[in-house]
Design an enzyme around this catalytic site. Structure first.
Site, PDB file in Angstrom:
ATOM      1  N   HIS A 100       1.530  11.226  -1.541  1.00 32.03           N
ATOM      2  CA  HIS A 100       0.253  10.982  -0.877  1.00 32.03           C
ATOM      3  C   HIS A 100      -0.503  12.301  -0.830  1.00 32.03           C
ATOM      4  CE1 HIS A 100      -2.027   9.042   2.730  1.00 32.03           C
ATOM      5  NE2 HIS A 100      -2.659   8.886   1.588  1.00 32.03           N
TER       6      HIS A 100
ATOM      7  N   HIS B 272       0.848  -1.196   0.000  1.00 34.11           N
ATOM      8  CA  HIS B 272       0.000   0.000   0.000  1.00 34.11           C
ATOM      9  C   HIS B 272       0.883   1.246   0.000  1.00 34.11           C
ATOM     10  CE1 HIS B 272      -2.255   3.187   2.311  1.00 34.11           C
ATOM     11  NE2 HIS B 272      -3.113   2.934   1.338  1.00 34.11           N
TER      12      HIS B 272
END
Length: 594
Positions: A171, A125
């Site tokens: 992110h 992830h």
């Protein structure tokens, strides 16, 4: 026999005798039964492999080859005059890498010709993050490390750069520093097949405008070249097999969409406040939770039929956005991820003419399991399900992957940059099948009964097997650690925890006695574990060093898939908290199925 000195104060030292590793009494007795005049011949070794190690089909030629390999590996002992082993050589052989506890450490042995949906896939992830989810650096280094460990699913979050003329990976809506997309793609191409020949799946979270999508298409096509897999059709009734996709890189994402402006920082702040209690324990992570107990947390908040959004979902209408998407970018997508509008029942409907991939956060998945566990198992028999950590795990902690695996989820995505017991479970499962990153799901997850019933991990089942585990001894800490690493004033006090992680009824943890002041502890203790679903069971092994005044120290760990355990006496290598193998630390153990 040597001595070690530990400084207690400026004028006083404690001295402890240091004993070299010596074969336990049971090993000496076994050697006596399978040798003559203190020497084990090829005939004796052949008999030992068949009768003690459970290798019933081993041939005399294989035993002779094993003998030659043992002698070659242990030639530094200077004990060989012909093809025979003395007790010391036999003992060292049991501890050696040649006596590995699993069926194979580096050979693929499972059927790889089934559809992708029939396999668990080693999945990461936010693969580009070096630390926490909020402020750490983004880099290609963690991507490289993941691929070198056999990870087969890499995730990249694509955003326009500050000048909106190129693509960065970071992110979104955080303070993470970006890394260039092209750098990540180049590293993926270079390292994709270092650890495994089987396909790498690249999942993309797309926040790009059509012109940048076109730029991505050009970069991907140029960088990956002929290793990029292209699907002939958007619709398919079955996924291709890992075997047919060897040395291919596959792009998986939702159909292209417009770049979305940043969501409000308030949403992220709310998550941040809720995340304070999620950090794993400082030493080696939380104890593995029982699946049934864990799911009880959600009983008061049963899911309704509202939409289950995932991290790839957009607010706009997808059909409208597709009209503006770059055609070349759209053509890159070989595994289409779909947003299912409506509730759980809607997105779990199986289309006989088209397979797809769905993504859910761990929280949404756990809620769905409570009311639709059987539907999820049916869905994952043909379709792909990806689970990812909830947004509140800002510290890059992880969740129990067994909740996903026991319901057939193929892509259980974990944060690879940390450590802890849940990540150890992931590393343990994917030691199976030669460490190739693809593990065949057991038949119980692929079967449908005469009344459309499927596997239910909560169902009470009879005991199928009993695993007997004996912990003889350990060795190697004195070679890999400074003599004051565990205790400033004396040698370490080691004990071993042995347990099963699997369906709730199989889960258990047991531990040995503490052996005080000894670098080469001998326990010679035996435990039994009754297994109802051995196909999904993982054997957990941890070594701790007892500390009377503080938290016990970490002394090594490993996790082994029960389905691939070799019976008999085995040398079990241990790993550090990050999952890196120690050079010397091992346990001598015995495994038997009753």
């Amino acid at each position: 026999m040597s001595k070690q000195a530990y400084k207690v104060c400026c004028c006083f030292r404690r001295r402890f005798k240091f004993r070299e590793a010596e074969a336990p009494d049971e090993i000496k007795a076994l050697f006596g039964s399978y040798s003559e005049n203190g020497l084990m011949t090829v005939d004796h070794l052949h008999k030992f492999l068949k009768e003690v190690q459970g290798e019933e089909t081993v041939t005399m030629e294989e035993a002779e080859s094993a003998m030659e390999s043992i002698i070659k590996d242990l030639k530094h002992l200077h004990v060989f005059h012909r093809k025979v082993l003395n007790l010391e050589a036999f003992f060292r052989y049991l501890f050696s890498d040649a006596n590995y506890p699993l069926i194979s450490s580096n050979k693929v042995h499972q059927d790889m010709t089934a559809p992708l949906s029939h396999y668990f896939v080693y999945t990461s992830h936010n693969s580009y993050l070096t630390g926490n989810q909020i402020s750490s650096d983004c880099s290609d280094v963690p991507i490289i490390k993941a691929l070198e460990k056999g990870v087969r699913v890499i995730e990249l979050d694509m955003w326009p750069n500050s000048t909106k003329d190129n693509v960065d990976i970071y992110h979104g809506r955080t303070l993470t520093t970006p890394v260039d997309l092209i750098k990540c793609l180049s590293s993926i191409r270079k390292h994709a097949f270092v650890a495994s020949e089987y396909p790498v799946i690249l999942t993309l979270e797309d926040h790009l405008t059509p012109d940048l999508q076109a730029k991505v298409a050009e970069m991907v096509t140029h960088t990956f070249g002929d290793v990029l897999f292209s699907s002939e059709s958007e619709c398919s009734s079955e996924f291709p097999s890992p075997e047919s996709l060897k040395r291919k890189i596959i792009i998986s994402t939702k159909p292209p969409k417009e770049y979305l402006e940043t969501k409000s920082i308030k949403e992220r702040d709310d998550h941040s406040r809720k995340a304070k209690n999620l950090s794993e324990e400082a030493a080696w992570g939380n104890e593995v939770s029982d699946i049934a107990d864990h799911l009880k947390i959600h009983n008061e908040n049963e899911p309704d039929d509202g939409e289950f959004l995932d991290e790839e979902d957009a607010r706009e209408d997808i059909q409208e956005l597709q009209q503006n998407a770059a055609p070349k970018y759209k053509n890159l997508i070989a595994i289409h991820a779909r947003k299912r509008k409506g509730g759980i029942k809607d997105w779990l409907k199986i289309d006989p003419n088209n397979v797809t991939r769905i993504s859910l956060s761990e929280e949404k998945f756990e809620k769905a399991v409570l009311s639709h566990g059987g539907d999820i198992v049916r869905f994952t028999q043909r379709n792909l399900l990806r689970i990812f950590p909830k947004a509140m795990r800002l510290d890059s902690s992880n969740y129990n992957p067994l909740i996903g695996w026991t319901h057939g989820a193929q892509m259980v995505a974990l944060n690879m940059q940390g450590y802890g017991r849940y990540l150890w479970l992931m590393q343990g499962l994917f030691r199976a099948n030669g460490g190739c990153g693809y593990v065949k799901k057991p038949d119980i997850l692929l079967q449908i009964g005469p009344h459309s019933e499927v596997f239910d991990p909560k169902r009470a089942l009879p005991v199928k097997k009993t695993l007997k585990v004996k912990v003889y001894m350990g060795d190697g800490w004195n070679l890999d650690f400074h003599h004051t690493h565990f205790d400033m004033y004396s040698p370490p006090d080691f004990y071993v925890k042995v347990g099963i992680a699997g369906v709730s009824d199989d889960s258990a943890v047991k531990k040995t006695k503490i052996v005080e002041d000894n670098w080469v502890p001998t326990w010679e203790e035996e435990f039994e574990f009754q297994l109802r679903v051995p196909e999904l069971a993982l054997l957990r092994i941890e070594v701790h060093e007892y500390d009377m005044s503080e938290k016990d120290d970490f002394g090594g760990q490993t996790c082994l898939p029960v389905s691939e355990l070799r019976e008999g006496i085995r040398g079990v290598p241990l790993y550090n908290q990050k999952g890196e193998k120690y050079k010397s630390v091992k346990l001598l153990m015995r495994f038997d199925f009753l």
